[in-house]
Design a protein around this motif. Sequence first.
Motif, PDB file in Angstrom:
ATOM      1  N   GLU A  91       0.738  -1.200  -0.027  1.00 55.44           N
ATOM      2  CA  GLU A  91      -0.079  -0.066   0.045  1.00 55.44           C
ATOM      3  C   GLU A  91       0.712   1.291  -0.115  1.00 55.44           C
ATOM      4  O   GLU A  91       0.593   2.403  -0.919  1.00 55.44           O
ATOM      5  CB  GLU A  91      -0.891   0.015   1.123  1.00 55.44           C
ATOM      6  CG  GLU A  91      -1.956   1.093   1.310  1.00 55.44           C
ATOM      7  CD  GLU A  91      -2.814   0.930   2.382  1.00 55.44           C
ATOM      8  OE1 GLU A  91      -4.195   0.905   2.047  1.00 55.44           O
ATOM      9  OE2 GLU A  91      -2.539   1.005   3.559  1.00 55.44           O
ATOM     10  N   ASP A  92       1.845   1.318   0.763  1.00 54.58           N
ATOM     11  CA  ASP A  92       2.719   2.484   0.865  1.00 54.58           C
ATOM     12  C   ASP A  92       3.161   2.975  -0.477  1.00 54.58           C
ATOM     13  O   ASP A  92       3.339   3.945  -0.868  1.00 54.58           O
ATOM     14  CB  ASP A  92       3.912   2.060   1.760  1.00 54.58           C
ATOM     15  CG  ASP A  92       4.029   2.401   2.988  1.00 54.58           C
ATOM     16  OD1 ASP A  92       2.871   3.015   3.602  1.00 54.58           O
ATOM     17  OD2 ASP A  92       4.798   2.289   3.848  1.00 54.58           O
ATOM     18  N   HIS A 102       1.815   2.224  -3.422  1.00 55.29           N
ATOM     19  CA  HIS A 102       0.881   2.694  -4.229  1.00 55.29           C
ATOM     20  C   HIS A 102       0.450   4.205  -3.976  1.00 55.29           C
ATOM     21  O   HIS A 102       0.160   5.018  -4.697  1.00 55.29           O
ATOM     22  CB  HIS A 102      -0.449   1.775  -4.136  1.00 55.29           C
ATOM     23  CG  HIS A 102      -0.221   0.429  -4.826  1.00 55.29           C
ATOM     24  ND1 HIS A 102      -0.263   0.568  -6.281  1.00 55.29           N
ATOM     25  CD2 HIS A 102       0.056  -0.714  -4.545  1.00 55.29           C
ATOM     26  CE1 HIS A 102      -0.110  -0.772  -6.470  1.00 55.29           C
ATOM     27  NE2 HIS A 102       0.240  -1.443  -5.365  1.00 55.29           N
ATOM     28  N   LEU A 103       0.739   4.502  -2.509  1.00 48.40           N
ATOM     29  CA  LEU A 103       0.269   5.775  -2.146  1.00 48.40           C
ATOM     30  C   LEU A 103       1.425   6.804  -2.754  1.00 48.40           C
ATOM     31  O   LEU A 103       0.971   7.764  -3.014  1.00 48.40           O
ATOM     32  CB  LEU A 103       0.472   5.956  -0.496  1.00 48.40           C
ATOM     33  CG  LEU A 103      -0.730   5.166   0.193  1.00 48.40           C
ATOM     34  CD1 LEU A 103      -0.625   5.167   1.588  1.00 48.40           C
ATOM     35  CD2 LEU A 103      -2.192   5.878  -0.157  1.00 48.40           C
ATOM     36  N   VAL A 129      -7.028  -7.671   3.712  1.00 46.30           N
ATOM     37  CA  VAL A 129      -6.076  -6.659   4.042  1.00 46.30           C
ATOM     38  C   VAL A 129      -4.972  -7.440   4.917  1.00 46.30           C
ATOM     39  O   VAL A 129      -5.311  -8.154   5.989  1.00 46.30           O
ATOM     40  CB  VAL A 129      -6.684  -5.452   4.994  1.00 46.30           C
ATOM     41  CG1 VAL A 129      -5.562  -4.742   5.488  1.00 46.30           C
ATOM     42  CG2 VAL A 129      -7.929  -4.916   4.361  1.00 46.30           C
ATOM     43  N   HIS A 156      -1.557  -7.447   6.940  1.00 45.02           N
ATOM     44  CA  HIS A 156      -0.438  -6.765   7.712  1.00 45.02           C
ATOM     45  C   HIS A 156       0.586  -7.507   7.733  1.00 45.02           C
ATOM     46  O   HIS A 156       0.629  -8.535   8.527  1.00 45.02           O
ATOM     47  CB  HIS A 156      -1.216  -6.343   8.973  1.00 45.02           C
ATOM     48  CG  HIS A 156      -2.482  -5.503   8.938  1.00 45.02           C
ATOM     49  ND1 HIS A 156      -2.564  -4.145   9.270  1.00 45.02           N
ATOM     50  CD2 HIS A 156      -3.655  -5.993   8.733  1.00 45.02           C
ATOM     51  CE1 HIS A 156      -3.892  -4.063   9.144  1.00 45.02           C
ATOM     52  NE2 HIS A 156      -4.544  -5.037   8.847  1.00 45.02           N
ATOM     53  N   GLN A 189       4.337  -3.780   6.163  1.00 47.86           N
ATOM     54  CA  GLN A 189       3.577  -3.190   4.840  1.00 47.86           C
ATOM     55  C   GLN A 189       2.225  -3.909   4.934  1.00 47.86           C
ATOM     56  O   GLN A 189       1.731  -4.801   5.397  1.00 47.86           O
ATOM     57  CB  GLN A 189       4.220  -3.872   3.536  1.00 47.86           C
ATOM     58  CG  GLN A 189       5.340  -3.194   2.989  1.00 47.86           C
ATOM     59  CD  GLN A 189       5.214  -1.646   2.593  1.00 47.86           C
ATOM     60  OE1 GLN A 189       3.852  -1.322   2.529  1.00 47.86           O
ATOM     61  NE2 GLN A 189       6.158  -0.878   2.326  1.00 47.86           N
ATOM     62  N   VAL A 190       1.373  -3.134   4.282  1.00 49.68           N
ATOM     63  CA  VAL A 190      -0.298  -3.307   4.209  1.00 49.68           C
ATOM     64  C   VAL A 190      -0.527  -3.855   2.686  1.00 49.68           C
ATOM     65  O   VAL A 190       0.006  -3.004   1.966  1.00 49.68           O
ATOM     66  CB  VAL A 190      -1.222  -2.202   4.712  1.00 49.68           C
ATOM     67  CG1 VAL A 190      -2.417  -2.607   4.745  1.00 49.68           C
ATOM     68  CG2 VAL A 190      -0.949  -1.912   6.186  1.00 49.68           C
ATOM     69  N   ILE A 191      -1.119  -4.605   2.561  1.00 47.03           N
ATOM     70  CA  ILE A 191      -1.652  -5.271   1.233  1.00 47.03           C
ATOM     71  C   ILE A 191      -2.959  -5.625   1.255  1.00 47.03           C
ATOM     72  O   ILE A 191      -3.572  -6.375   1.873  1.00 47.03           O
ATOM     73  CB  ILE A 191      -0.788  -6.731   0.874  1.00 47.03           C
ATOM     74  CG1 ILE A 191       0.626  -6.491   0.895  1.00 47.03           C
ATOM     75  CG2 ILE A 191      -1.194  -7.255  -0.554  1.00 47.03           C
ATOM     76  CD1 ILE A 191       1.520  -7.751   1.578  1.00 47.03           C
ATOM     77  N   ARG A 192      -3.651  -4.843   0.071  1.00 47.33           N
ATOM     78  CA  ARG A 192      -5.089  -4.772   0.080  1.00 47.33           C
ATOM     79  C   ARG A 192      -5.342  -5.334  -1.278  1.00 47.33           C
ATOM     80  O   ARG A 192      -5.066  -4.975  -2.203  1.00 47.33           O
ATOM     81  CB  ARG A 192      -5.760  -3.315   0.283  1.00 47.33           C
ATOM     82  CG  ARG A 192      -5.634  -2.701   1.810  1.00 47.33           C
ATOM     83  CD  ARG A 192      -6.141  -1.428   1.671  1.00 47.33           C
ATOM     84  NE  ARG A 192      -6.001  -0.605   2.682  1.00 47.33           N
ATOM     85  CZ  ARG A 192      -6.473  -0.698   3.849  1.00 47.33           C
ATOM     86  NH1 ARG A 192      -7.524  -1.196   3.995  1.00 47.33           N
ATOM     87  NH2 ARG A 192      -6.094  -0.092   4.976  1.00 47.33           N
TER      88      ARG A 192
END
Lengths: 199, 652
Positions: free
Chosen positions: B109-110, B112-113, B584, B586, B617-620
């Motif tokens: 996610e980081d 992609h942000l 999600v 984590h 990391q967070v993966i959605r």
Amino acid sequence: MDRVTSFFQGDLSRTSRILLVAVALALLPSIFLPVWRIGLIAPQYPGGLSLVIYPHTVGGDLSEVNILNHYIGMAEIEPDEFPEFMFIPFFILRFLGFAVLAALVGRLAIAAIGYIDFVVFGAVMLYDFKNWLYEFGHNLSPSAPIRMEPFTPNLLGTTEVANFTVTSYPSAGATLMFVAGALGPVILFLEWRRRRHAA
Amino acid sequence: MRDRKLYRVGIPLAVVAGAFLLAMSCADGGGQVSGDVGDIAQARGLSQADVTAALKTYVPTGKMDEYLLFSSAGHGGQVLVIGVPSMRLLKVIGVFTPEPWQGWGYGAEDTHLVLAEGEMNNRPITWADTHHPALSETDGDYDGQYLFINDKANPRIAVIDLRDFETKQIVTDPLMASNHGGAFVTPNTEYVIEAAQYAAPLDGSYAPLSEYEEKYRGAITFWKFDRDAGRLDLDQTFVIELPPYWQDLSDAGKGPSFGWAFLNSFCSEMATGGIESGNPPFEAGCSANDMDYLAIVNWQAAAEVAAQPGKTVQIQGRRVIPIQTAVEEGLLYFAPEPKSPHGADVTPDGTQIIVSGKLDPHATIYSWEKIQQAIANQDFSGTDDFGIPILNFDAIIDGQVELGLGPLHTQFAGNGVAFTSLFLEPSVVKWNYEQMQVIEKLPVHYNVGHLAAAEGDTKSPDGNYLVSLNKWSLDRFTPVGPLLPQNFQLIDVAGPQMQLLYDSPIGIGEPHYAQMIKADKLNVWQTYPEIGFDPRRMAPAEDPAMPGEERIERRGNEVHVYMTAIRSHFTPEHIEVNQGDNVVIHLTNVEQALDATHGFAVDKHNINVSIEPGESQVIRFTADQAGVFPYYCTEFCSALHLEMVGYLLVKP
């Protein structure tokens, strides 16, 4: 028997009392310093890994060593699970107390009791350490990814374990304790010689 | 200092040693070591110079390079990190373009942000034409903390943190249609400078080319850098409107010229092209006049003006100082410069500005002192069409030096020595701008654009290495098809004569500029400082998975998986969800060992995440397809790496 009793009832010489202070001074830092060090060398670890054993805990690359150990099914080294670490620092403090007391009061008997206490404790602890090394090397999980023959890492010297060369040796703390321990016979000898000259 | 001395002693010693070995080998072919070296050189057809070059660049295993070269990857949209003198590629940093190895834009996610910050008009832009990297500076010297780089095609600037070599921020410049004069930093990285290239209406609207002079504009943006936050601060950023000339390179003044910036502009003819209608093409229209303009900008005063009410206009949410205000406040002056200039380079002591252009064989040396006097005395030769005062050319130059054909870009070595690339010859010319003398020329292969000297644009250049960034390689490398790699040529410039040492092919894009910093200036993290660390925020993660607390929690149709990775397993290894659930994950790498990176790929979901030791990391993703999907570690982490796997089971 009377001779033995009277020998220990005697006072300590000035030199012996100074040496007892030296014993106390040697023991004081050993409460905080590493006692033993186990070095692990393998090509993937150019700087090597180490386990550093203190009177109260195990330090060094503990998490990495545990990760490696799990491949051969060795139990995790958890400093909190060793009861020894609860009392070892206080034992060292006790021997230190004996030495200081003997130096202050000047009685050989106190020094002798403290010394015997110290030597017995040291021997027991070395045996205990050896025992733990055996335990860790033999209680290998049968479901481990890598199965190997049980082994006992040497307390002193080198053991080959898989791709690692494991070397175990005393560190600063133990060295200071050996120094303190070696001063015991010196004091005994000095006192024996003084009494013989006096007689 | 000591290292440099050692180096200066070392190189001649290496040369002597090499020559000696070669001489020995020629004299006595039967000798042991010397014979071997000579035999090898002879068998491979290597000259004495080749052997010394090899000795100067070879870095044996276990030894490290002395310098790091941070280069743009051109169209690659990334930053290349190359060791000098070995010229080995050490890393490709994912910046504007997704990069799978680092998991840059593949599920974490980081990442992609950060990439989403670079969207323009709500359109993801997954390539960039990266041009000019700029290392952060303190007191005019590289400090090794941050790197900035621009994207010419889609006017953007990226911020890379040199603790972990990861991109932390991308900012877009909605006012510009394209940029080129950036990124350049002021001496304490107060601002990151970016200047527009091709003019367009600043508000992003349509205007026909017939209204070019009225509606089209150039601009220079001063991005305020918040060093503590490691971010460009949009609220304190301001822009100065410029005429619709095309800005080229810029540089910040230092020492006596601190507080000022210098940027070239070309096409001051305001040509609008149209070859198909019988108009002169841009290439002719933009080079019709003999002179273009060097813009001289007082950014320090401009920052104060920008802070005053009523001095700026808001365009697309940015504070813009109009040309008229800039002129009234004494923020903007023009100096005539020979046409189609490229480099505007401030000397290490900040007293002179060297400008060179492709179409004039001279380098023009401007005196900062004379520029200040001309401004104070209002010694102007007129104004341009937009009312910007033009300084009297003869009053502000120290002189012109004929360097050769197509001088482009200048780097410095200290003691008045400069190196300028000659695009057309193509060569590197070493010259002295204090004595106004050409010292030596060295042919390069071929068509050199920028140069990068060791700390060569700081106040204290090192003067030992120079890299020539060549656009064409022609016959230098084994053929690999009609698209040829670029050629970085390493040149030893420490001795009295330049020596070409090494050709390094760049097969990812056309790099434009690079900067070279002493490697020991960097303070690089080799693992993240604690377990559960968020690299984007450079702080402990807000809701990381931690060892011993792994779990799967269902929250409505969201399934949160708190997963750890350690050699050689993920926990958990089974994730069971229903089709349509939002998953999600984590994910934390709980390792602390050097290089114990794990990957995390979910098959058929376009997910590959790199989690370095300590990283979280967070993966959605949405489990939109029922089925069985292994997830596994994509970094060969250990002997049981293949067994580091789990199953995502999506029930219909």
